[in-house]
Write an enzyme that holds these catalytic residues in place. Sequence first.
Site: not given
Lengths: 304, 361
Positions: B50-53, B98, B108, B113, B119, B189
């Site tokens: 994932t983008c974090n692991r 883990h 996370s 989340e 995922q 904006a």
Amino acid sequence: MQKLQALLFDFGFLGTLTAVILYLVYVFSRREGHSVLGHRILFGSALLHAASLAVGLWMESHRPGHVAYGFWSNWFESLSLFSLLIVVVFLGVQTRARLAILGAFVLPWALLLMGLALTQAFLASPRCPFASVEDFLKLADTTRRLPVLPSSVWAAVHVPLLFFSYAAFANAFGIGLAFLIQERQLKTHRSTDLGYRLPSLDEMDRMIARLISAAFPALTMGLGLGIVWAHSAWGDRWVSDPKVLWSIVVWAVYLAYLVLRYAFNWRGRRGAYLSLAGFAFVLVSYMGINYISKAHSYVVGEKQ
Amino acid sequence: MNRLRLVGLSHRTAPVEWRERLAVSDDRLPAFLDSLRFMVGAGEAVLLSTCNRVEVYAVTPPEGEAECLLRKSLLALHGDVSLDGSLYALEDEGAIRHLFRVAAGLDSLVVGEAEILGQVKRSYDQARQAASTGKLTNVLFQRAMYVGKSVRTETKISEGPTSVPSLAVSLAHRIFGELSECHALVVGAGAMAELAVRALKSQKVGRVVVANRTLEKAVAMAQQFGAHPTTFDALSRELVLADIVICSTGAKGTIFNRAAVAQALEERRGRPLFFIDIAVPRDVDPSVDELENVYLYNIDDLEGLVSESLGRRESEIARAGQLVDAKANEFAPWYDAWRRGTTAALRHHVRESFSVEGDPG
């Protein structure tokens, strides 16, 4: 037969108690399972409770010297009908909007009234409250007050109509409480778990308005029938009956709610307060005035 | 006796530039899993990326060199051995625990989340399609998903909004219920306003109107949002129609004063009005909040509520951790039996009624 009526009521009460506990637990547990189970038990209890009332009605209609208005002439049967109708209206609300969390705000009042019915029975014959329901019903049967008014079919409709409207008002009251909690949290920018789980302001506001709109015609008709009936029997004496007068106040409060809500856009907090106030008037009318209105007083055990 | 090993890195051990170097694209995944079989002798392998692991869970021979080989295969993805220091390695119960923690959202960036659960499922599905799963990984990953779900239902770890846009949406839901009949008015904006509009759009909010000082700018923004453009001249009219107003102009003074809002309320026939004022200095006069049926939130209110909600999640970490530990201990006998080549019973019941509350966007 009285034993059957008492038994059905007792089991209905225990079931409702269980259901209310489940609905309250659901608020904290957030498990759908609790509300689903609570809903089923509530439905079953309502059937038992209705059967208890039906048995009572059947006995009444087979009594020698039967009069149509003989039923609901004691506190026990009156409270029993009132609480059952609150549950029935709530079950209706829940089928339209699957908002089980509102059960925690509405159903405790129905349970309270059932508890009061048991207390009435206990006061009349102080044994264990469950066993004493039967004694009470026997007692009430022998002392059943002959109606002050001549009976008629219309008269028999008078009480259930009013109680239906009271039950809808009780539901509106419970939802009004939930509305005010949600509104307060949103306005003060503070939120608890409960706030995130309660229905939206808009939904609750519309539900309250719908309940009151549905109940108001019943209230009007119930009241009108009572007055017409009393007028034909007493002439103008009905005007001095405190219960009739107070009921007209209740009627005026809900009329004010509807006018303000629909013609003057009193949505939100003010509308919710008004629906709360309306129910307070209903309770005064229901609980208090019966002690001072001769035509509306109930038979209690001590009066034998 | 083969054993389960885990080698990987996450946002806790490596910055994003390093993590992205190890990311394996979908089309290269089967080849990578295949290579593990040859190089490490991994009978089963799942890559959680994932983008974090980036983590490899593999069933390897018991010798210590298997870990070394796993590290090498992972680093070979980018041919950069300097990352070795940020890799962590766990085995047996440690690796199981883990994975359960990861699935529960405890590892996370935003605690609890919901996305990670999907995922984990996706990684497992991909490995299964590449025929690199087996008895252990099949049971383990199913179990991890079950643990992830039950931790979320039994604790408050994934409750409440975690960002300003998701909070704005949840407040809007609490006021209006379904948003499909609600109109949104966007004034100015800012980046946050754009995120908030996107979040509302994902909730099928009805008509969106974008207002700016000049029509050209409004048109440009409206195209971006798929909205209707308008200018500030039309604001008083739009205020009557809108339900949710998002303000983020750079204006020095206020855009909406009390009198203007009060007048709009008259015409709104009692419908509530929800102001999200994320401009600094503020666009909406604070006294507007005193009006009946108006709910005004400025950026401090919103951030306060978000951090409160995150705090509530944090306070559940310990309890969720205990739950994960209990589930890991429950799984241990099955794992031991698997290592010995026998079987043990595994209690398994998945709560059916389950919903994940996700962060939109």
